[in-house]
Design an enzyme around this catalytic site. Structure first.
Site, PDB file in Angstrom:
ATOM      1  N   LYS A  74      -7.603  22.871  78.263  1.00 34.63           N
ATOM      2  CA  LYS A  74      -8.458  21.861  78.139  1.00 34.63           C
ATOM      3  C   LYS A  74      -9.631  22.451  78.799  1.00 34.63           C
ATOM      4  O   LYS A  74      -9.585  22.925  79.990  1.00 34.63           O
ATOM      5  CB  LYS A  74      -8.011  20.537  79.021  1.00 34.63           C
ATOM      6  N   SER A 149      -8.179  11.669  76.961  1.00 40.26           N
ATOM      7  CA  SER A 149      -9.370  12.609  76.767  1.00 40.26           C
ATOM      8  C   SER A 149      -8.832  14.077  76.171  1.00 40.26           C
ATOM      9  O   SER A 149      -9.685  14.646  75.921  1.00 40.26           O
ATOM     10  CB  SER A 149     -10.244  12.609  78.080  1.00 40.26           C
ATOM     11  N   SER A 173      -4.535  10.256  79.797  1.00 39.76           N
ATOM     12  CA  SER A 173      -5.330  11.437  78.837  1.00 39.76           C
ATOM     13  C   SER A 173      -4.546  12.514  78.410  1.00 39.76           C
ATOM     14  O   SER A 173      -5.033  13.305  77.580  1.00 39.76           O
ATOM     15  CB  SER A 173      -6.552  11.843  79.702  1.00 39.76           C
TER      16      SER A 173
END
Lengths: 481, 95, 477
Positions: A74, A149, A173
């Site tokens: 990420k 997210s 997330s």
């Protein structure tokens, strides 16, 4: 054919494939699917060099735990020399001069990162529509959001670009996008994984963790990234469990609690049915199921949307256009430099949370909001602690619905926030949570959430593993990519 | 308790954010929707509950006092918008 | 109208650690800009603080030295505001739960009486960087080397009633932190900074007046002047029917005035909340005990010792103990020479010369061994005091380095040859019949003149006491 990390590791160990081949293939897929999914912010073609080194190490018999396995990160984890954007225009030009601790750990285990994954800006979002780099599409249906997210992290695994990625989870997330994309994702106990070099959203809630096809792969990845970090005062100094051994524990004899509150109003009927079946499957594996009443859970959403924005408002003050990041052109004076740099480079949701967070901390509102939220946080924590005296795990749906359409919730922040209603409690209490794929509703994947006691990731992974040995939901693959 | 335009501007000023006149109402509406959801917590009696700042019930680990950080100024300033002679430059501050 | 001044001080003492409060970057003063600012100090994304154990130890030492409560569970909080030399947009400080609670120190006033000043609290925090405004025409230049330097902010009660009291208190704290070795006390370099909260009220009034906070005072002399200016300003304002506004004022030493920096209306709302990147600092009883056991001798204890061990006067002893380096210098001399004489020479000569030349005792041109050698020669009557001062001047200027060889080279040895002394005495008696007559009439004071004349003849090398004896014997029989 999509593989798990374990399968890829077998190929490497039996010399049926090289790290270079696996990495090349991953890079090809990443490039090929980028237009369609927009999963990456940066695809790092130089990772082939790292793959070659991994092959050389393996040839010399010096391979580490994850040597030669292609993964992706990420874009919230700082990588020395490679852009770390955090999904924001603010950091579009930011190249960290350091690696996050988990990045160093993965490197020293030999993993090869092929790039940085798209995400909601500063991890604020539940649909990946808040990214400066545009939304990520759900590989199961590109009209749908992948969740957020960590949307890029989930999509990249679901699309078979890589077998595993790292995500972060502040209010769901990791688990929510894992659920939306039909993969397995683990939010570890707060403090189990170092936050050093992980761009902060809400420091007392943020936790990095693995996202993969299987619980087994999550266990493998967690073994590599967990542990005390002297550079993170909030990382816990206690030995890391042997998660791979823990996998064999199974779920027989374990007591599983089903909170009424996770099956009430707002839960999609299709999701409910799939989750009910999954619970029956766990029962048939020997788990004992009991009902639970957790009335304080309803306080989680309000508490979260005070605490997280409050911390974020302070954490994001460092983005001022002075030392790194975006700077507005031709500022009239210092205040103009601050205000325009921040207003031009932060997206709408980020600005909304900064303002909300500033408001709840400001004079006259602190006690009514921030302090009150901290008290609710303790009530939620206490409620979990009491529940875990009588149950080993708490199980329910990861999200109230399956993945929704792109654009569906962008105008209504509260509707968007409701996506996290089952996941944010774990962040407030600091406990671990796992989401495993458990079926489909309306053609989209459904996730089963398993929450556990602090530092009992092994118990959760064992339950997930037992479930995945008995079912094949995690092996389903999206078509038409 | 709804936020007024003044509240919005006050918070935005503290946070060094501009509020564009054309988006002010939309921002207020969205913020107030969030604050309304949040206000559910106001009715909860928490008088005997200790605030919880952190999910870890531990104490701070202390670091040994050794100065071992090397000078890497050039590397750290590589991403900086405006530097000269090792300084970060900002529009002149008049005191 | 009778006005009463009320003063409280906030003192920022930079703690003398090797590394910063939350990072392993060096705290050394004077480095090239931003060469001692690491990612923690720069507030870079994802970077986290870790507390330096030394700052905790130093704060506990301070607490023990001021009989203060120790916050056994102290909490770091964030004080949020924007400024270019504050990299994270917040200062990590302590607020609700400081590491040092209520304490007290005793100060001595000019009339010799003592007064107890209360300490409200002392808390740990990080220093900001520096903004340099005069390097560029369009820019301010930011140097973050100082960012993250540990500070102990020491807050007093509003117990001081005059600028002199405030200075005495500030000097006391200065002395304490130097004794404890937790701060170098260098006010020029900003290691020890005082902000004064000043207000006035009518005598007998129980409520405090509105206060102004005076900042940027980097010497004790300026502290006194800044407070006096501010007191006068406020009294003038009130007597002419105005009101004092709560504000921060900057002292300008070149103009000797304070001027408004920011008023309460633009005061920031700091939005303190517990720093989620740090956990509470817990101090165990055993740690406190071991820090207590290792405390150095403090000024008050040393004062008592000087009076009992060496019978020094209270005033002299107080002057000697105030600064740890002065006291250590003095003890080095006193251990090699007569302590009483050593005290006199320190108080009347060395400290006076240091003040005159504005130098710290660490940079004194005359070391303790040299002074001890000089005093030894006075004690054994090799030289007299006057010659002693002459030699001290020579040592001070660098003209002399070794006391004994200088005495030998310059022939400064006191004359003890009675024949020579008698000859000088006789010559003076012969030349001063009037004065001799006056002494015979009982006017003892004139003796000084005769001795002085004889000293002149001896070129300063006679012993004045011996001369005086001889004059008495010859004139009065």
């Amino acid at each position: 054919m999509m593989m798990t990390l374990k399968q890829q590791l077998d190929l490497l160990n039996s010399q049926k494939a090289s790290a270079t081949e696996l990495t090349q293939e991953a890079l090809q897929k990443a490039h090929a699917l980028q237009d369609k999914l927009n999963a990456f912010v940066t695809i790092d073609d130089s990772s082939l060099e790292a793959a070659k080194s991994a092959d050389e190490r393996r040839a010399r018999g010096e391979n580490g735990l994850l040597d030669g396995l292609p993964i992706a990160l990420k874009d919230i984890f700082c990588t020395d020399g490679l852009k770390t954007s955090c999904g924001s225009k603010m950091l579009d030009n930011f190249v960290a001069p350091y690696d996050a601790t988990v990045v160093s750990k993965l490197k020293s285990a030999g993993a090869v990162s092929i790039g940085k994954l798209n995400m909601d800006e500063f991890a604020m979002g539940s649909s990946n529509e808040n990214s400066f780099y545009g939304p990520v599409k759900n590989p199961w249906n590109t009209q749908k959001v992948p969740g957020g997210s960590s949307g890029g992290s989930a999509a990249a695994v679901a699309a078979g670009i890589v077998s595993a990625t790292l995500g972060t989870d502040t209010g769901g997330s990791i688990r929510q996008p894992a659920s939306f994309c039909g993969i397995t994702g683990l939010k570890p106990t707060y403090g189990r994984v170092s936050r050093y070099g992980m761009v902060a959203y809400a420091s007392s809630l943020d936790q990095g963790g693995p996202m993969a096809r299987t619980a087994e792969d999550c266990a493998l990845l967690l073994s590599a990234i967990a542990g005390h970090d002297p550079r993170d005062s909030t990382s816990v100094n206690r030995p890391v469990d042997d998660y791979e051994t823990a996998l064999s524990q199974g779920v027989a004899g374990k007591v599983i609690g089903l909170p009424n509150q996770y099956f009430g109003e707002g839960l999609d009927e299709g999701v409910r049915k799939v989750v009910d079946d999954a619970i029956k499957a766990l029962e048939s594996l020997g788990a004992k199921v009991v009902e639970l009443d957790l009335p304080q859970q309803s306080l989680a959403l309000p508490a979260y949307y005070v605490i997280a924005p409050a911390e974020a408002s302070s954490n994001l003050s460092r983005y001022d256009g002075v030392r790194f990041g975006y700077r507005a052109e031709n500022p009239a004076d210092l205040n103009d430099l601050y205000c325009r740099s921040r207003s031009e480079a932060f997206g709408e949701e980020v600005q909304r949370r900064i303002i909300a967070g500033t408001y709840v901390l400001s004079e006259g509102y602190f006690d009514a909001y921030y302090r009150q939220a901290q008290r609710l946080r303790r009530m939620i924590y206490n409620e979990f602690a009491t529940a875990f005296e009588s149950v080993d795990m708490i199980v329910g749906p990861t999200t109230p619905t399956v993945a929704f359409d792109l654009g569906q919730n962008t105008k209504d922040p509260v509707a968007m926030y409701l996506n996290d209603i089952y996941t944010i409690t774990a962040n407030l209490a600091g406990i671990p949570g796992l989401s495993v794929p458990c079926g489909f509703s309306d053609g989209m994947p459904v996730g089963l959430q398993i929450l556990g006691r602090p530092f009992e990731e092994g118990t959760l992974l064992a339950a997930g593993h037992a479930y995945q040995r008995a079912t094949d939901w995690h092996t389903q693959q999206p078509e038409g990519l | 308790m709804a936020l007024s335009a003044d509240d919005l501007h006050r918070a935005a000023k503290l946070a060094r954010l501009n509020v564009a006149p054309q988006s002010q109402q939309a921002q207020l509406d969205a913020l107030n929707a969030v604050m309304e959801m949040v206000s559910a917590m106001q009715s909860v009696d928490t008088s005997d509950v200790e605030p919880m700042a952190h999910p870890l019930f531990q104490s701070q680990v202390l670091r040994e006092d050794v100065a071992v950080e090397p000078n890497q100024r050039d590397k750290y300033q590589a991403s900086a918008p405006n530097t000269d002679a090792g300084y970060y430059l900002v529009p002149k501050v008049i005191e | 109208m009778q006005w009463e001044t009320v003063i409280g001080l906030e003192i920022h003492a930079q703690l003398a650690t090797q590394s910063k409060i939350f990072s392993a970057a060096s705290t050394a003063f004077g480095a090239e800009p931003n060469t001692q600012a690491c990612p923690v100090d720069l507030g870079m994304p994802g970077i986290l603080p870790v507390v330096n154990q030394e700052v905790v130890r130093m704060a506990v030492m301070f607490a023990l030295a001021t009989n203060a409560e120790i916050g056994q569970r102290s909490v770091f909080e964030r004080k949020n505001y924007f400024y270019p030399d504050l990299p994270k947009g917040y200062q990590t400080s302590q607020f609700e739960f400081p590491i040092v609670g209520k304490g007290k120190v005793e100060i001595v006033l000019e009339d010799g009486s003592t007064k107890v000043v209360g300490l409200t609290r002392a808390h740990l925090e990080e220093d900001a960087g520096k903004s340099v405004h005069d390097l560029y025409s369009e820019f301010s230049a930011i140097d973050l080397n100082r960012a993250g330097t540990p500070l102990l902010e020491i807050v007093s009660e509003p117990d001081m009633r005059s600028a002199k009291e405030a200075v005495a208190y500030a000097k006391k704290i200065h002395s304490l932190v130097r004794y404890l070795g937790i701060c170098d006390g260098n006010m020029q370099e900003g290691s020890f900074r005082c902000d004064a909260n000043v207000s006035v009220r009518l005598k007998g009034e129980s409520e405090f007046g509105t206060r102004a906070e005076v900042k940027n005072v980097n010497s004790f002399r300026f502290l006194e002047r800044a407070i006096n200016f501010e007191v006068e300003r406020q009294i003038d304002l009130l007597e002419s029917g105005g009101t004092v506004v709560q504000e921060t004022r900057l002292y300008d030493p070149t103009k000797d005035e304070t001027r408004s920096m920011r008023s309460k209306e633009d005061a920031e709302d700091y939005r303190y909340f517990p720093c989620p990147d740090l956990l509470p600092v817990v101090i165990e009883e055993a740690d406190i005990q071991s820090i207590r056991d290792a405390l150095p001798e403090l000024p008050d204890q040393r004062l008592n010792r000087y009076q009992s061990q060496w019978q020094l006067s209270g005033d002299d002893a107080r002057l000697l103990v105030q600064d740890r380096s002065v006291a250590e210098y003095f003890e080095a001399v006193a251990n090699q020479a007569d302590p009483k004489l050593a005290s006199n020479w320190m108080v009347n000569e060395v400290i006076v010369r240091l003040d005159k030349d504005s130098i710290e005792i660490e940079r004194s041109p005359v070391g303790p061994s040299q002074l001890a050698a000089l005093i030894a020669r006075i004690a054994d009557k090799t030289i007299n005091g006057k010659i002693g001062r002459q030699i001290l001047d020579a040592l001070w200027s660098g003209e002399a380095s070794d006391v004994d060889s200088y005495i030998a080279d310059k022939g400064l040895k006191q004359v003890t040859d009675t024949g020579a002394i008698e000859a000088w005495v006789d010559e003076v008696i012969a030349n001063s019949p009037d004065q001799v007559q006056q002494i015979k009439e009982g006017k003892d004071k004139v003796m000084g003149f005769l001795v002085g004349q004889a000293m002149k003849l001896s070129k300063g090398k006679a012993n004045p006491a011996q001369l005086s004896e001889l004059f008495k014997a010859k004139i009065l029989g």
